[in-house]
Design a protein around this motif. Structure first.
Motif, PDB file in Angstrom:
ATOM      1  N   MET A   1      20.336   3.336  43.652  1.00 57.47           N
ATOM      2  CA  MET A   1      19.693   3.501  42.371  1.00 57.47           C
ATOM      3  C   MET A   1      20.393   4.608  41.580  1.00 57.47           C
ATOM      4  O   MET A   1      20.696   4.431  40.409  1.00 57.47           O
ATOM      5  CB  MET A   1      18.227   3.853  42.589  1.00 57.47           C
ATOM      6  N   PHE A   7      21.523   3.734  34.732  1.00 55.78           N
ATOM      7  CA  PHE A   7      20.468   4.740  34.665  1.00 55.78           C
ATOM      8  C   PHE A   7      21.022   6.125  34.313  1.00 55.78           C
ATOM      9  O   PHE A   7      20.270   7.055  34.165  1.00 55.78           O
ATOM     10  CB  PHE A   7      19.728   4.837  36.008  1.00 55.78           C
ATOM     11  N   THR A  18      17.847   8.612  33.925  1.00 59.37           N
ATOM     12  CA  THR A  18      16.632   8.298  33.180  1.00 59.37           C
ATOM     13  C   THR A  18      15.900   7.134  33.838  1.00 59.37           C
ATOM     14  O   THR A  18      16.475   6.070  34.052  1.00 59.37           O
ATOM     15  CB  THR A  18      16.973   7.913  31.724  1.00 59.37           C
ATOM     16  N   LEU A  19      14.651   7.377  34.165  1.00 56.14           N
ATOM     17  CA  LEU A  19      13.758   6.337  34.678  1.00 56.14           C
ATOM     18  C   LEU A  19      12.571   6.299  33.721  1.00 56.14           C
ATOM     19  O   LEU A  19      11.516   6.866  33.987  1.00 56.14           O
ATOM     20  CB  LEU A  19      13.323   6.659  36.115  1.00 56.14           C
ATOM     21  N   LEU A  27       7.182  10.226  38.599  1.00 57.24           N
ATOM     22  CA  LEU A  27       8.566  10.516  38.959  1.00 57.24           C
ATOM     23  C   LEU A  27       8.626  11.609  40.022  1.00 57.24           C
ATOM     24  O   LEU A  27       9.402  11.521  40.983  1.00 57.24           O
ATOM     25  CB  LEU A  27       9.377  10.917  37.729  1.00 57.24           C
ATOM     26  N   ALA A  55       8.028   0.651  41.246  1.00 49.89           N
ATOM     27  CA  ALA A  55       9.312   1.354  41.262  1.00 49.89           C
ATOM     28  C   ALA A  55      10.087   1.048  42.548  1.00 49.89           C
ATOM     29  O   ALA A  55      11.303   0.855  42.512  1.00 49.89           O
ATOM     30  CB  ALA A  55       9.093   2.862  41.123  1.00 49.89           C
ATOM     31  N   TYR A  59      13.795  -0.458  42.367  1.00 53.56           N
ATOM     32  CA  TYR A  59      14.927   0.333  42.833  1.00 53.56           C
ATOM     33  C   TYR A  59      15.267   0.070  44.300  1.00 53.56           C
ATOM     34  O   TYR A  59      15.995   0.838  44.914  1.00 53.56           O
ATOM     35  CB  TYR A  59      14.649   1.824  42.587  1.00 53.56           C
TER      36      TYR A  59
END
Length: 147
Positions: A1, A7, A18-19, A27, A55, A59
């Motif tokens: 990821m 990203f 950045t997510l 996060l 998530a 990912y």
């Protein structure tokens, strides 16, 4: 990821990841899980189990995805307001334990759930599964009446 360029943004020597779909606390729970070698779900992680489940799928963190359902964090949080979103989560990728628990909850509360906007959206998106839920509901009802 973290190795994927989609990203990352680089400015000089600083790399920013950045997510955008995760709020700060979510996060933090994800980073905490990764930092702790992914052995357990923290209290913060349990609080955000649904978001972490999504998530983990996005990912490709299968152990996190399993932990989000294994201690039944998502299953035990089933309420009329969120059971359809949990049922949706169980379908992508398919998680049998989560799906079975969500379907059982829906069957027990079908009359109340049928009137929600979430259920109507679910019916449009998953008509075949909706038919199976209805058949199960009717079978269960007839068994209760005649047996």
């Amino acid at each position: 990821m973290l190795e994927s360029d989609k990203f990352k943004a680089t400015v000089g020597d600083i790399v920013t990841v950045t997510l955008s779909e995760l709020k700060q606390e979510e996060l933090e729970a994800l980073v905490e899980f990764i930092y702790e070698n992914g052995s357990v779900l923290s209290e913060k992680g349990k609080k955000h189990a649904r978001t972490l489940f999504v998530a983990a799928d996005k990912y490709d963190i299968p152990h996190l995805r399993d932990l989000c359902t294994e201690p039944q964090e998502l299953i035990s949080s089933s309420k009329l307001a969120n059971v359809i979103s949990i049922l949706n989560l169980s379908l992508t990728p398919f998680n049998e334990a989560l799906n079975n628990a969500a379907v059982r909850f829906v069957l027990r509360n079908l009359l109340a759930i049928c009137n929600t906007a979430e259920f109507k959206s679910f019916v449009r998106k998953y008509p075949d599964l909706t038919v199976e839920i209805m058949k199960s509901s009717l079978t269960r009802k007839w068994k209760n009446i005649y047996f």
